[in-house]
Write an enzyme that holds these catalytic residues in place. Structure first.
Site, PDB file in Angstrom:
ATOM      1  N   ASN A 192      -3.788  18.512  32.192  1.00  0.00           N
ATOM      2  CA  ASN A 192      -5.219  18.293  32.026  1.00  0.00           C
ATOM      3  C   ASN A 192      -5.587  17.831  30.610  1.00  0.00           C
ATOM      4  OD1 ASN A 192      -7.842  18.214  32.783  1.00  0.00           O
ATOM      5  ND2 ASN A 192      -8.121  20.428  32.994  1.00  0.00           N
ATOM      6  N   HIS A 211     -12.772  32.310  41.585  1.00  0.00           N
ATOM      7  CA  HIS A 211     -13.453  32.278  40.279  1.00  0.00           C
ATOM      8  C   HIS A 211     -14.952  32.512  40.453  1.00  0.00           C
ATOM      9  CE1 HIS A 211     -10.496  29.749  37.638  1.00  0.00           C
ATOM     10  NE2 HIS A 211      -9.885  30.679  38.317  1.00  0.00           N
ATOM     11  N   ARG A 260     -12.067  36.786  40.049  1.00  0.00           N
ATOM     12  CA  ARG A 260     -12.123  36.688  38.604  1.00  0.00           C
ATOM     13  C   ARG A 260     -13.579  36.620  38.177  1.00  0.00           C
ATOM     14  NH1 ARG A 260     -10.243  31.655  34.794  1.00  0.00           N
ATOM     15  NH2 ARG A 260     -12.398  31.025  35.253  1.00  0.00           N
ATOM     16  N   TYR A 263     -16.422  29.057  28.285  1.00  0.00           N
ATOM     17  CA  TYR A 263     -15.349  28.744  29.231  1.00  0.00           C
ATOM     18  C   TYR A 263     -15.526  29.535  30.517  1.00  0.00           C
ATOM     19  CZ  TYR A 263     -11.487  29.401  32.147  1.00  0.00           C
ATOM     20  OH  TYR A 263     -10.764  29.480  33.294  1.00  0.00           O
ATOM     21  N   ASP A 314     -10.446  36.437  32.306  1.00  0.00           N
ATOM     22  CA  ASP A 314      -9.635  35.531  31.502  1.00  0.00           C
ATOM     23  C   ASP A 314     -10.179  35.477  30.080  1.00  0.00           C
ATOM     24  OD1 ASP A 314      -8.370  32.148  32.171  1.00  0.00           O
ATOM     25  OD2 ASP A 314      -8.101  33.503  30.465  1.00  0.00           O
ATOM     26  N   HIS A 363      -8.853  33.776  27.789  1.00  0.00           N
ATOM     27  CA  HIS A 363      -8.659  32.359  27.436  1.00  0.00           C
ATOM     28  C   HIS A 363      -8.253  32.144  25.983  1.00  0.00           C
ATOM     29  CE1 HIS A 363      -9.478  28.047  28.530  1.00  0.00           C
ATOM     30  NE2 HIS A 363      -9.046  28.548  29.670  1.00  0.00           N
ATOM     31  N   GLU A 377      -6.385  38.414  31.236  1.00  0.00           N
ATOM     32  CA  GLU A 377      -5.516  37.241  31.093  1.00  0.00           C
ATOM     33  C   GLU A 377      -5.699  36.574  29.740  1.00  0.00           C
ATOM     34  OE1 GLU A 377      -6.447  34.370  34.046  1.00  0.00           O
ATOM     35  OE2 GLU A 377      -5.446  32.753  33.004  1.00  0.00           O
ATOM     36  N   GLU A 396      -0.025  30.584  31.325  1.00  0.00           N
ATOM     37  CA  GLU A 396      -0.382  29.301  31.960  1.00  0.00           C
ATOM     38  C   GLU A 396      -0.120  28.118  31.050  1.00  0.00           C
ATOM     39  OE1 GLU A 396      -4.607  30.164  32.676  1.00  0.00           O
ATOM     40  OE2 GLU A 396      -5.029  28.378  31.498  1.00  0.00           O
ATOM     41  N   ARG A 421       1.935  33.980  34.413  1.00  0.00           N
ATOM     42  CA  ARG A 421       0.839  33.106  34.827  1.00  0.00           C
ATOM     43  C   ARG A 421       1.245  31.663  35.097  1.00  0.00           C
ATOM     44  NH1 ARG A 421      -3.121  32.574  37.065  1.00  0.00           N
ATOM     45  NH2 ARG A 421      -4.649  31.682  35.650  1.00  0.00           N
ATOM     46  N   HIS A 455      -0.873  30.237  38.185  1.00  0.00           N
ATOM     47  CA  HIS A 455      -2.040  29.469  37.783  1.00  0.00           C
ATOM     48  C   HIS A 455      -2.421  28.513  38.914  1.00  0.00           C
ATOM     49  CE1 HIS A 455      -3.684  26.581  34.462  1.00  0.00           C
ATOM     50  NE2 HIS A 455      -4.570  27.509  34.728  1.00  0.00           N
ATOM     51  N   ASP A 514      -7.074  21.811  38.227  1.00  0.00           N
ATOM     52  CA  ASP A 514      -6.193  20.831  37.584  1.00  0.00           C
ATOM     53  C   ASP A 514      -4.723  21.035  37.923  1.00  0.00           C
ATOM     54  OD1 ASP A 514      -7.359  22.872  35.578  1.00  0.00           O
ATOM     55  OD2 ASP A 514      -5.441  22.411  34.646  1.00  0.00           O
ATOM     56  N   GLU A 521      -3.862  32.448  41.979  1.00  0.00           N
ATOM     57  CA  GLU A 521      -5.182  31.892  41.640  1.00  0.00           C
ATOM     58  C   GLU A 521      -5.486  30.755  42.596  1.00  0.00           C
ATOM     59  OE1 GLU A 521      -5.403  30.353  37.692  1.00  0.00           O
ATOM     60  OE2 GLU A 521      -7.532  29.962  37.809  1.00  0.00           O
ATOM     61  N   TRP A 543     -10.554  27.506  22.757  1.00  0.00           N
ATOM     62  CA  TRP A 543     -11.633  27.363  23.748  1.00  0.00           C
ATOM     63  C   TRP A 543     -11.388  28.250  24.932  1.00  0.00           C
ATOM     64  CZ3 TRP A 543     -10.830  24.842  28.673  1.00  0.00           C
ATOM     65  CH2 TRP A 543     -12.001  24.775  29.424  1.00  0.00           C
TER      66      TRP A 543
HETATM   67  C1  CS2 Z   1      -7.932  28.773  33.286  1.00  0.00           C
HETATM   68  C2  CS2 Z   1      -7.736  27.316  33.559  1.00  0.00           C
HETATM   69  O1  CS2 Z   1      -7.729  29.057  35.600  1.00  0.00           O
HETATM   70  C3  CS2 Z   1      -7.507  29.574  34.497  1.00  0.00           C
HETATM   71  O2  CS2 Z   1      -6.979  30.667  34.320  1.00  0.00           O
HETATM   72  O3  CS2 Z   1      -7.293  29.234  32.146  1.00  0.00           O
HETATM   73  O4  CS2 Z   1      -8.812  26.892  34.330  1.00  0.00           O
HETATM   74  C4  CS2 Z   1      -7.668  26.424  32.326  1.00  0.00           C
HETATM   75  O5  CS2 Z   1      -8.871  26.500  31.609  1.00  0.00           O
HETATM   76  C5  CS2 Z   1      -7.427  25.008  32.788  1.00  0.00           C
HETATM   77  O6  CS2 Z   1      -6.254  24.984  33.551  1.00  0.00           O
HETATM   78  C6  CS2 Z   1      -7.284  24.073  31.602  1.00  0.00           C
HETATM   79  O7  CS2 Z   1      -6.956  22.792  32.075  1.00  0.00           O
HETATM   80 MG    MG Z   2      -6.494  31.147  32.406  1.00  0.00          MG
END
Ligand code: CS2
Ligand code: MG
Length: 409
Positions: A37, A122, A147, A159, A217, A219, A243, A269, A290, A319, A323, A346, A409
């Site tokens: 991505n 999500h 989540r 995010y 998450d 992140h 996460e 991830e 992940r 993951h 994407d 996920e 981010w």
């Molecule tokens: C995120 C992802 O799904 C998740 O756990 O961390 O959506 C992540 O932000 C994207 O894969 C980034 O491309």
């Molecule tokens: Mg994640």
């Protein structure tokens, strides 16, 4: 069974995907996901210029040897671009082998350890009413684990929080990569986040009860001690996992977090090889792996990680955002069925446009995903549809603190 042709297909049905298609001399095809991505064309070029010429004429059955040839033979090893390219080749060769064997890939990997893979969806909201609606939507869609990502007072966009339920409320879709010339800059305040998140989980537990598995998450945005503080403050709400509590490349940082909290931890991830995990797994510093098939050297690469994790009682938590293409998702589901140490999968549902390009056969029923018993991965790529969606540059956002410092981010 020699490889006769290899195609690298870039398509953008709402978001960019890179797909590898390998065709053997007797016309058997296999697919692999090579989507990275925000850096898609780097993988496309790596495949097209440096990998495809090496594949023509190789025996498609030689999966492990091809993996080692591409990994060790490159000399410059590991990294997200190289390992996504190797993943795509590996996954396509497993697809071919299973199609030739006339069985779904999970059977080739040792058969099923479970009837389906528990999925999590999500949910998100800028405030509690919106978050509760999103949780209810996902419960209605059949998710048994959810989540939870929340807006933060004082911050515009964060995010994981969609601006609203996309597509008229009957589907939630969050696409972090924004098509545009430069990455969107969002603002971040960790202290505000650490103050706010526990109150959100307290409200969610009060509204939805103690049973529903909840995930969150982080992140990559916290320092180790901040992550320890959040893990500790979330203990009363019994999360399934926290996460990416801190950037995972500092594997030793998880020792500090582990000392302070029993909240289960998930990381990986953004990892791309087993070497990213060695300390985390051997010291039992995390509870879930992940990684996705797409980013960890394919079925071959990820299965080695999961078998290593099993030695330490650590489970999978693959993951699966939008994407990860339907090809990558299907590959994950075959592994989800086949490994004993499965944890959770996920599952962000792809859009109708994506599913026009990738014709899938996996199912989501009563909270469980199943790859189907179609021979191979169970996904077909519609090249005509793919051509209708040309590539568009799209970048993931970046965060900046109030003083302008760039932040994860
Ligand atoms: C995120 C992802 O799904 C998740 O756990 O961390 O959506 C992540 O932000 C994207 O894969 C980034 O491309
Ligand atoms: Mg994640």
């Amino acid at each position: 069974m020699k490889i006769a042709a290899v195609d690298v297909v870039v398509t953008s049905p709402g978001r960019n995907f890179v797909t590898l298609r390998i065709t053997t001399e007797d016309g058997i095809t296999g697919l692999g996901d090579a989507t990275l991505n925000g850096r898609e064309l780097a993988v496309e070029a790596y495949l097209r210029e440096h990998v495809v010429p090496l594949l023509i004429g190789r025996d498609a059955h030689d999966i492990e040897d091809t993996w080692q040839y591409l990994y060790r033979g490159a000399y410059w090893r590991r990294g997200p671009v190289t390992m996504a390219a190797i993943a795509a080749v590996d996954t396509a060769l497993w697809d071919i082998k299973a199609r030739v064997a006339g069985m779904p890939l999970y059977q080739l990997l040792g058969g099923a350890c479970r009837v389906g893979a528990l999925a999590y969806g999500h949910a998100s909201g800028r405030d509690l009413p919106e978050l509760f609606d999103s949780i209810r939507l996902h419960l209605e869609l059949g998710f048994r684990a959810i989540r939870v990502q929340t807006g933060i007072p004082g911050l515009d966009t964060v995010y994981g929080v969609a601006a609203s339920a996309a597509g008229g409320g009957d589907r939630y879709d969050y696409e972090p990569a924004r098509a545009g010339v430069l990455p969107v800059e969002e603002s971040w305040d960790t202290r505000a986040y650490l103050r706010h998140v526990p109150s959100v989980f307290e409200a969610v537990r009060a509204e939805f009860g103690p049973e529903l598995p909840l995930l969150h998450d982080g992140h990559h945005r916290m320092t180790p001690i901040e992550a320890a503080r959040l893990g500790k403050s979330l203990e009363p709400y019994d999360l399934f996992w926290l996460e990416d509590a801190t950037p995972g490349e500092d594997q030793a940082a998880l020792r500090l977090i582990r000392q302070h909290t029993t909240t289960p931890l998930a990381i990986g991830e953004v990892f791309n090889s087993i070497h990213d995990y060695t300390t985390l797994l051997s010291e039992r510093l995390i509870d879930y792996v992940r990684s996705a098939v797409t980013h960890t050297g394919g079925v071959t690469g990820l299965k080695k990680v999961l078998d290593f994790a099993a030695v330490y009682g650590i489970k999978s938590g693959m993951h699966g955002p939008t994407d990860i293409s339907p090809v990558g998702m299907a590959a994950a589901l075959h592994l989800d069925l086949a490994v004993h140490n499965f944890g959770i999968q996920e599952y962000m549902r792809h859009t109708p446009a994506t599913l026009e390009v990738f014709r899938t056969s996996y199912t989501f029923v009563d909270g469980l995903l199943h790859p189907s018993d179609t021979p191979g991965l169970g996904v077909e790529l519609d090249l005509d549809a793919a051509e209708r969606f040309p590539y568009r540059p799209a970048y993931l956002p970046v965060n900046r603190l109030a003083d302008g410092t760039l932040h994860d981010w």
